[in-house]
Design an enzyme around this catalytic site. Structure first.
Site, PDB file in Angstrom:
ATOM      1  N   PHE A 121     -17.546 -33.464 -25.455  1.00 34.61           N
ATOM      2  CA  PHE A 121     -16.295 -32.880 -25.772  1.00 34.61           C
ATOM      3  C   PHE A 121     -15.810 -32.024 -24.598  1.00 34.61           C
ATOM      4  O   PHE A 121     -14.993 -31.080 -24.598  1.00 34.61           O
ATOM      5  CB  PHE A 121     -16.209 -31.879 -27.050  1.00 34.61           C
ATOM      6  CG  PHE A 121     -16.237 -32.743 -28.350  1.00 34.61           C
ATOM      7  CD1 PHE A 121     -15.835 -34.121 -28.283  1.00 34.61           C
ATOM      8  CD2 PHE A 121     -16.716 -31.997 -29.456  1.00 34.61           C
ATOM      9  CE1 PHE A 121     -16.337 -34.881 -29.300  1.00 34.61           C
ATOM     10  CE2 PHE A 121     -16.833 -32.793 -30.567  1.00 34.61           C
ATOM     11  CZ  PHE A 121     -16.642 -34.121 -30.784  1.00 34.61           C
ATOM     12  N   CYS A 152     -16.054 -32.994 -20.898  1.00 34.83           N
ATOM     13  CA  CYS A 152     -15.630 -33.326 -19.348  1.00 34.83           C
ATOM     14  C   CYS A 152     -14.208 -33.077 -19.032  1.00 34.83           C
ATOM     15  O   CYS A 152     -13.252 -33.381 -19.732  1.00 34.83           O
ATOM     16  CB  CYS A 152     -15.616 -35.062 -19.481  1.00 34.83           C
ATOM     17  SG  CYS A 152     -15.511 -35.905 -17.570  1.00 34.83           S
ATOM     18  N   ASN A 196     -20.372 -27.122 -20.194  1.00 37.00           N
ATOM     19  CA  ASN A 196     -20.042 -28.209 -19.525  1.00 37.00           C
ATOM     20  C   ASN A 196     -19.138 -27.838 -18.429  1.00 37.00           C
ATOM     21  O   ASN A 196     -19.322 -26.509 -18.199  1.00 37.00           O
ATOM     22  CB  ASN A 196     -18.925 -29.347 -20.507  1.00 37.00           C
ATOM     23  CG  ASN A 196     -19.187 -30.630 -19.885  1.00 37.00           C
ATOM     24  OD1 ASN A 196     -19.105 -30.957 -18.434  1.00 37.00           O
ATOM     25  ND2 ASN A 196     -18.991 -31.659 -20.881  1.00 37.00           N
ATOM     26  N   THR A 197     -18.748 -28.498 -17.464  1.00 38.75           N
ATOM     27  CA  THR A 197     -18.279 -28.050 -16.300  1.00 38.75           C
ATOM     28  C   THR A 197     -16.753 -27.091 -16.335  1.00 38.75           C
ATOM     29  O   THR A 197     -16.114 -27.486 -17.290  1.00 38.75           O
ATOM     30  CB  THR A 197     -18.392 -29.143 -15.146  1.00 38.75           C
ATOM     31  OG1 THR A 197     -17.154 -30.258 -15.698  1.00 38.75           O
ATOM     32  CG2 THR A 197     -19.619 -29.768 -14.787  1.00 38.75           C
TER      33      THR A 197
END
Lengths: 458, 424
Positions: B135, B137, B202-203
């Site tokens: 969930f 990216c 995440n990133t």
């Protein structure tokens, strides 16, 4: 100066020959002592600088370059800004980057020396920036509006060129009298070839003269073609950057025989040789002296192919004016350094030197240097005198314009003012001179401002 | 020797070091090399529906600092660009060959129940140990309504998590995007949806730099660039804070956490575990130096645990999260002053100029017999630590506590707080 190589027939003396090494080997041996940094390595080295407040390196630089600032600009890729920080304070920043004994100046003061005994390599970074700017071909400095004044500068060495450049920037016309056929002084004739290879000295001269407003007259020696009194009459002010003209003698019998030479004359000839293949060198070389000239001649003769080079100094390593770094460099180049011995006699056969007799030395209880009476002999085909140079005062002590001297050199006050108004001096020829290129540049720069003030107030 | 194995939300792993869902875990070849090097587990690079996505050329941008490469890295790569069957077949084989390692499969399909149900069934057949819902990216996939486009809407996070819990028995890990205002909202949604664990971060949406010659962001694709996902050492502080926020949020119920974000060595890992993580996931460090870095991670963590007397990860897991608090609980009577060890000082003057130009004029510059000397002016020093941080010499500037004897008093109790009554 005697062009010794022309006057004497080295090749006729046993044990002395040119071309001991191939041209390739010679070219390698006289190439850059330290390779230039590329932008990547310069950037990494620059990042080691802490950007100190009240940076000790700056205080240690005789020309007061804002070292942290120029290094930071390397880190950010502002190479032009970096070069201008350097050249604004020291127009010979490129030469100084190569020849300064940084290990006893900025790099000794670098806080990383205190922290980890590994300073930021300030000299090599300075070279990176100044090379970058000179390679662009840009002439970054401009001249102020013409003042209508003309200043005579005697000597196109570091002091004279620095003075000439700054005077021209300040709007004055400058006429330079140079005794030799090239400008640059010791950078062109006196420093070891591997410190300023690839004709750097002349490139720097061209860069400096590229400002305009400076005319150099070659073959004009003070006391011969021109006189101080004559210059005073013809120009609004005079700057003297004469350097040191004579070499100290050993004071031994037979000092004039073949095979015994002044180190400075030999280095000058070597510097003017493109390939070095025409420079005769002995199999066995003895150098007498303890300064940078002694190291320069010792290392260079070794690199020309001499088998044994021995440098003999009358005191211990600590007393040598060659820095520990220079001494180490000589030793790693295969030069043997002998301390605590002084030359006592020259051994001569058939009018040619064959060896040097030495007497061991020590300090007596009062701290004076004395011979111990014990002796030894070193075989030698060539003996070089490198025990210092002295100022020849005759051209500045003629009755028509006689300057006061101090300690055998020209006495100067602030800004290089001599005892005669309108005559200024700097570099090695003045009392208190440090025999450093960078100090000579600073003398010339400060004298230019003093001359500017003098002309404005006249 | 300390035991660094762990049971993470039902997934057994010989050590807490997993490779995050990313290029290093895109195929069998890489994952086998990782297991040979000693990694405890992998989160297989995100699977999606066929036909697979197509990636662009020119995918990574980097932030270098003072010659140190990849302090930060960003990427515009999408999920796996290989067919689903190929990935599933390889996952099956690797899990069979490496049964002791944790095999988690990252998933991303459109926000509909059918596709999720379908792909979960396929993954279950591989023997994988768990799934991670991507969930997070932030680029490309989010434009197609997936990844961060789901993670940024708590209702979607909960809904998809519920679907997944309904359609699989495998542990479900929800990977959270940091591109939100309050990470707890997303985490709570995962908890409410029944997630077994969360993984974060995440990133981060990012442009790493602009190429000033072509006036475009990097990585540049034929003169244009798009924002990418930022990772690497530079993002660790952001990740640590988000982990701590979840760890101390009562509504998150102590949910299991897999820490991600700039973890490059055992010390980074220990910090995440101290805030409550059970495993950590690594990507940039491996992409920078290769899989061998796990050797230092494992031995470094075990050696440190031995030195501290911790026998298992749970012995120190979460110990630091207890000391993460709100500002208003900090002791207003705590008082420290800078102390300069003159014997260690190298006279760089950075402490002085930092304090003089940008802080409290509390470090005087003096010359004593010509030598530089920097001294703290106690009455001006507020104990901010700046000088200690700028000082390049370890332990040269330290902070000394000077408030002996004063009792604890927080801002809510402090008479200087004009809103004290209201706060009580």
């Amino acid at each position: 100066m005697s062009n010794w190589a022309g006057e004497r027939k080295m090749g006729d003396i046993a044990g002395i020959a040119a071309g001991r090494l191939s041209v390739d080997e010679l070219s390698k041996n006289f190439d850059d002592m330290y390779p230039a940094l590329d932008s990547k390595t310069a950037g990494i080295e620059a990042s080691r600088c802490y950007f100190c407040y009240d940076a000790p390196c700056m205080e240690a630089c005789p020309t007061g370059i804002d070292i942290p600032n120029f290094i930071r600009k390397i880190q950010t890729g502002n190479y032009r800004g970096s070069a201008l920080d350097i050249l604004t304070e020291n127009i010979m920043g490129g030469a100084c980057a190569r020849v300064c004994p940084t290990e006893i100046l900025c790099e000794e003061a670098c806080v990383r020396t205190a922290q980890e005994d590994r300073p930021v390599t300030i000299g090599r970074l300075q070279r990176f920036s100044t090379d970058w700017l000179m390679e662009t071909g840009e002439q970054p400095f401009e001249r102020a509006a013409p003042t209508g004044k003309t200043v005579a500068v005697v000597g196109a060495g570091p002091a004279g060129l620095a003075a000439a450049h700054r005077l021209s920037m300040l709007g004055h016309e400058v006429e330079v009298c140079e005794a030799r056929q090239k400008a640059g002084g010791l950078n062109e004739y006196g420093i070891a070839a591997y410190k300023v290879p690839h004709d750097f000295a002349q490139q720097e001269v061209d860069f400096i003269l590229g400002l305009g407003g400076i005319t150099v007259h070659y073959g004009q020696a003070l006391g011969q073609e021109v006189t101080l009194a004559g210059l005073r009459d013809r120009y609004d002010a005079v700057f003297l950057g004469l350097g040191l003209g004579a070499v100290r003698a050993l004071g031994l019998a037979d000092e004039q025989v073949e095979g015994v030479y002044n180190a400075v004359d030999y280095i000058a000839a070597l510097r003017q040789s493109d390939t070095k293949a025409d420079i005769p060198v002995g199999r066995k070389v003895v150098v007498i002296g303890g300064g940078n000239t002694a190291v320069d001649i010792a290392v260079q003769t070794k690199r020309l192919g001499a088998e044994d080079v021995t440098l003999v100094y009358r005191r211990g390593a600590d007393a040598m004016s060659a820095t520990p770094h220079e001494q180490h460099y000589a030793q790693t180049n295969g030069v043997k350094i002998k301390h605590w011995a002084k030359p006592a006699s020259l051994q001569v056969a058939g009018g040619v030197v064959t060896g040097v007799g030495f007497e061991y030395t020590e300090l007596d209880p009062d701290g004076r240097l004395i011979g111990t009476g014990e002796t030894f002999t070193l075989e030698a085909n060539m003996v070089f005198k490198a025990i210092g140079q002295v100022f020849i005062p005759d051209p500045v002590t003629e009755s028509a314009a006689c300057l006061e001297l101090a300690e055998g050199r020209i006495a100067v006050g602030d800004g290089g003012a001599t005892s005669i108004p309108g005559v200024f001096a700097g570099g090695d020829c003045v009392s208190g001179g440090e025999d450093l290129t960078v100090a000579a540049v600073q003398d010339g720069k400060l004298a230019a401002h003093a001359i500017n003030d003098y002309l404005a107030n006249r | 020797m300390a035991d660094i194995s762990y049971n993470f939300a039902g997934i057994k792993t010989p050590n807490p070091f997993w490779l995050a869902s990313a290029p290093p875990t895109d195929k069998e070849y890489n994952v086998v090399r990782a297991f040979e090097a000693g990694w405890g587990g992998v989160v297989w690079k995100t699977l999606g529906e066929d036909p697979p996505v197509v990636n662009v050329s020119s995918r990574y941008g980097a932030v270098n600092l003072n010659g140190q490469r990849m302090m930060g890295l960003n990427n515009i790569e999408l999920i796996t660009d290989r067919p689903l069957d190929v990935n599933l077949e390889e996952i099956t084989r690797v899990k069979k060959d490496w049964p002791d390692r944790a095999m988690v499969v990252s998933l991303m399909v459109p926000c509909e129940e059918g596709p999720w149900q379908k792909i979960l069934g396929r993954v279950a057949e591989t023997g994988a140990d768990g799934v991670e819902l991507n969930f997070g990216c932030p680029h490309g996939m989010s434009e197609r309504g997936m990844g961060a486009a789901v993670g940024q809407v708590p209702e979607y996070v909960q809904m998809v998590t519920e679907w997944c819990k309904k359609h699989t028995d495998m542990p479900v890990i929800v990977k959270l995007t940091p591109n939100i205002t309050d990470i707890r909202t997303s985490a709570r949604a995962a908890v409410n949806g029944g997630a077994d664990a969360v993984s974060l971060i995440n990133t981060i949406n990012s442009i790493v730099n602009i190429d000033l010659d072509i006036m475009a962001p990097t990585p540049t694709v034929d003169g244009k660039g798009a924002h990418g996902g930022y990772c690497g050492p530079a993002v660790k502080p952001i990740a640590l804070n988000m982990v701590a926020e979840i760890a101390r949020d009562p509504d998150c119920n102590g949910i299991a956490m897999s820490g991600i974000g700039g973890i490059s060595n055992w010390r980074d890992a220990a910090e995440f575990i101290s805030l409550g993580c059970g495993t950590v996931q690594v990507c940039t460090a491996a992409m920078h130096r290769g899989f061998k870095i796990v050797d230092d991670m494992k031995t470094g963590l075990a050696n440190w645990m031995d030195a501290k007397g911790y026998k298992t990860l749970d012995d120190f897991r979460g110990l630091a999260s207890a000391n993460v608090t709100d500002w208003n609980q900090l002791n207003m009577n705590y008082d420290i002053k800078a102390r300069i060890n003159q014997d260690l000082c190298i006279k760089c003057g950075l402490c002085h100029i930092a304090c003089e130009d940008t802080s409290h004029q509390a470090i005087a510059a003096a010359r004593v017999a010509g030598d530089r000397r920097y001294e703290v002016v106690d009455q001006e020093c507020v104990g901010c630590n700046l000088c200690m941080h700028v000082c390049p010499v370890d332990n040269c500037i330290t902070m000394e506590r000077v408030d002996e004897g004063k009792p604890y008093m927080n801002w809510n109790q402090d008479p200087r707080n004009p809103h004290r009554t209201a706060a009580e």
